[in-house]
Design an enzyme around this catalytic site. Structure first.
Site, PDB file in Angstrom:
ATOM      1  N   SER A  69      54.206  33.790  48.114  1.00  0.00           N
ATOM      2  CA  SER A  69      53.844  34.839  49.056  1.00  0.00           C
ATOM      3  C   SER A  69      54.652  34.725  50.345  1.00  0.00           C
ATOM      4  O   SER A  69      54.729  33.654  50.941  1.00  0.00           O
ATOM      5  CB  SER A  69      52.351  34.766  49.390  1.00  0.00           C
ATOM      6  OG  SER A  69      51.564  35.116  48.287  1.00  0.00           O
ATOM      7  N   ASP A  89      49.679  43.538  55.213  1.00  0.00           N
ATOM      8  CA  ASP A  89      49.903  42.127  54.869  1.00  0.00           C
ATOM      9  C   ASP A  89      51.278  41.633  55.326  1.00  0.00           C
ATOM     10  O   ASP A  89      51.990  40.965  54.587  1.00  0.00           O
ATOM     11  CB  ASP A  89      49.743  41.905  53.367  1.00  0.00           C
ATOM     12  CG  ASP A  89      49.478  40.431  53.027  1.00  0.00           C
ATOM     13  OD1 ASP A  89      49.216  39.650  53.963  1.00  0.00           O
ATOM     14  OD2 ASP A  89      49.547  40.070  51.839  1.00  0.00           O
ATOM     15  N   HIS A 142      48.385  37.042  55.069  1.00  0.00           N
ATOM     16  CA  HIS A 142      47.402  36.163  54.433  1.00  0.00           C
ATOM     17  C   HIS A 142      47.903  34.724  54.325  1.00  0.00           C
ATOM     18  O   HIS A 142      47.112  33.809  54.151  1.00  0.00           O
ATOM     19  CB  HIS A 142      46.996  36.702  53.051  1.00  0.00           C
ATOM     20  CG  HIS A 142      48.010  36.490  51.965  1.00  0.00           C
ATOM     21  ND1 HIS A 142      48.861  37.489  51.532  1.00  0.00           N
ATOM     22  CD2 HIS A 142      48.306  35.415  51.202  1.00  0.00           C
ATOM     23  CE1 HIS A 142      49.620  37.032  50.558  1.00  0.00           C
ATOM     24  NE2 HIS A 142      49.304  35.764  50.337  1.00  0.00           N
TER      25      HIS A 142
END
Length: 460
Positions: free
Chosen positions: A216, A142, A112
């Site tokens: 992230s 992911d 993402h």
């Protein structure tokens, strides 16, 4: 009396000084607790891992359709509805990554972080910046791998996430809010978190080390400076960190990235079962004395499980000697193996433990156009789901695409919806949809699962 007091004080003072020296030595020297030093451990871990953690910046171009007079009732009254104009806008985002192979320039991050990016820039700890190319992604877990052409890189040393225990000290390193590299500390709060509906395959490490926007794809390391997870998400009802962050275990990451580097994608295998959690009631009914495992509710015809002889009611308790605790655990474990790989499945049948070798097959969902089934399904594309889709092995077919001009869209069907019944008929595959629909039907009644919500949709 003075001599007696002196004779008492001097030995006591010597004892105190000796104890102080011992205590000073204990404090100054790193002490081992479990697998990692407590004092000085954070400094050492950060120093070892930080050069391998990178900042990732992306830019993408978004085309917008707009008109300055759109929805202006005065303008529309005299001139009619104005035509829409297209305008291109550049959108930037930020994240983190970890160098996993210094020689090849491979960097791990979250899918993402780079989703929809037209340009990806990787900034190293020493300030150098490089353009990156996408090697491959796995949106289901992911995970993504990008590559940079750079010299003198320092790769991180991977740990073993299977040895983690709740309470272990960890450090999260990343680029929160674009501030630059930041390290935060905490502990492992929980292991094996799933059912969060963040990703399709979930087996998260939960930590209270502060993880925020921009973290992230960054590193979660132990006090040896070893990578044990890739930070990926936070639970933030108010929009900020509340001490509940999630990381993908490094053992899972390594298995997936090997496939990404080799194939540009993850080629998962399929066992061919629909499973559900083993509840105490089910365990009693099946005559077994455990509540840990995944009950096979359905064996897909002509699948690897069907050919091997697995049966409905079998309780899978281990795959390749890795314990299976529930349906989600089974799905996550099978999802780590590539197609055509042979695995050992241990299960309980009639209270007795058995094992068999099964060669799992590639996931090849059969897609079909809705128009071929019924005119009211025109504009949607359906696909069979794989193995244990959903948090508890839900059955059904997935709406892969839904055109905004279709009747289904107007009725409320959306991409990603799981259709579990049509006209009150249970759905397990596309063939079931065809059998449940009559061309003369005045309407179609769909029972749909969307996330954790169930709803009925009527298409006229």
């Amino acid at each position: 009396m003075k001599q007696e007091l002196t004779a008492f004080i001097w030995p006591a003072l010597v004892g105190v000084l000796a104890a102080a020296l011992i205590l000073d030595k204990w404090v100054l020297e790193p002490q081992e607790t479990g697998n990692a030093p407590v004092n000085g451990g954070y400094r050492d871990a950060v120093a070892l891992a930080t050069p391998s953690v990178v900042n990732i910046y992306t830019e993408s171009r978004v085309t917008e359709r707009q008109n300055p007079f759109h929805s202006d009732p005065f303008f529309e009254k005299f001139f009619g509805t104005p035509p829409m104009q297209q305008r291109e806008r550049r959108v930037s985002s930020l994240g983190s990554g970890v160098i996993m192979d210094a020689e090849a320039g491979y960097v791990i991050t979250n899918s993402h972080v780079i989703a929809g990016a037209d340009e990806i820039s990787v900034r190293l700890h020493d300030g150098r910046a490089f353009d990156a190319q996408i090697v491959g992604v796995d949106e289901d877990a992911d995970i993504a791998v990008v590559q940079i052409a750079a010299e003198a890189l320092q790769q991180i040393h991977p740990g073993d996430s299977d040895t983690l225990r709740v309470g272990d000290f960890v450090v999260a390193i990343g680029n929160p809010f674009g501030l630059g590299q930041t390290a935060t500390s905490g502990i492992i709060s929980a292991l094996g978190r799933s059912g969060l509906n963040i990703e399709d395959y979930e087996d998260f490490i939960q930590t209270d080390a502060s993880i925020n926007r921009g973290n992230s794809g960054g590193a979660l390391v132990n006090l040896r400076g070893e990578l044990v997870g890739i930070n990926t998400a936070i639970l933030a009802p108010g929009g900020g960190n509340i001490g509940i962050g999630f990381a993908i275990p490094i053992n899972m990451v390594q298995l997936l990235t090997r496939q990404i580097i080799e194939y540009g994608e993850v080629r998962r295998g399929r066992l061919g079962v629909i499973a559900q959690n083993l509840t105490p009631e089910l365990a009693e009914a099946l005559g077994i004395d455990t509540t840990r495992g995944a009950v096979i509710a359905q064996v897909i015809p002509d699948s690897a499980a069907d050919d091997a002889g697995l049966q409905e009611g079998d309780v899978v308790v281990a795959v390749n000697e890795r314990e299976i605790v529930d349906a989600s655990s089974l799905r996550n474990t099978i999802g780590l193996f590539r197609a055509d790989e042979e695995i050992e499945v241990s299960f309980l049948r009639d209270g007795k433990r058995q094992s068999m070798r099964i060669r799992i097959r590639a996931i090849e969902p059969v897609a079909g156009q809705g128009l071929k089934i019924n005119k009211r399904l025109e504009g949607i594309r359906l696909a069979d789901i794989d193995d244990e889709d959903g948090p508890q092995g839900q059955r059904g077919v997935r709406a892969v695409e839904v055109a905004q001009t279709s009747l289904a869209w107007s009725a409320g069907l959306r991409e990603g919806d799981l259709i579990i019944s049509v006209n009150k008929q249970p759905i397990y595959s596309l063939k079931d949809v065809e059998q449940a629909v009559d061309e003369n039907d005045a309407m179609l009644l769909l029972n749909v699962v969307r996330g954790n919500t169930g709803l009925f949709i009527v298409i006229r």
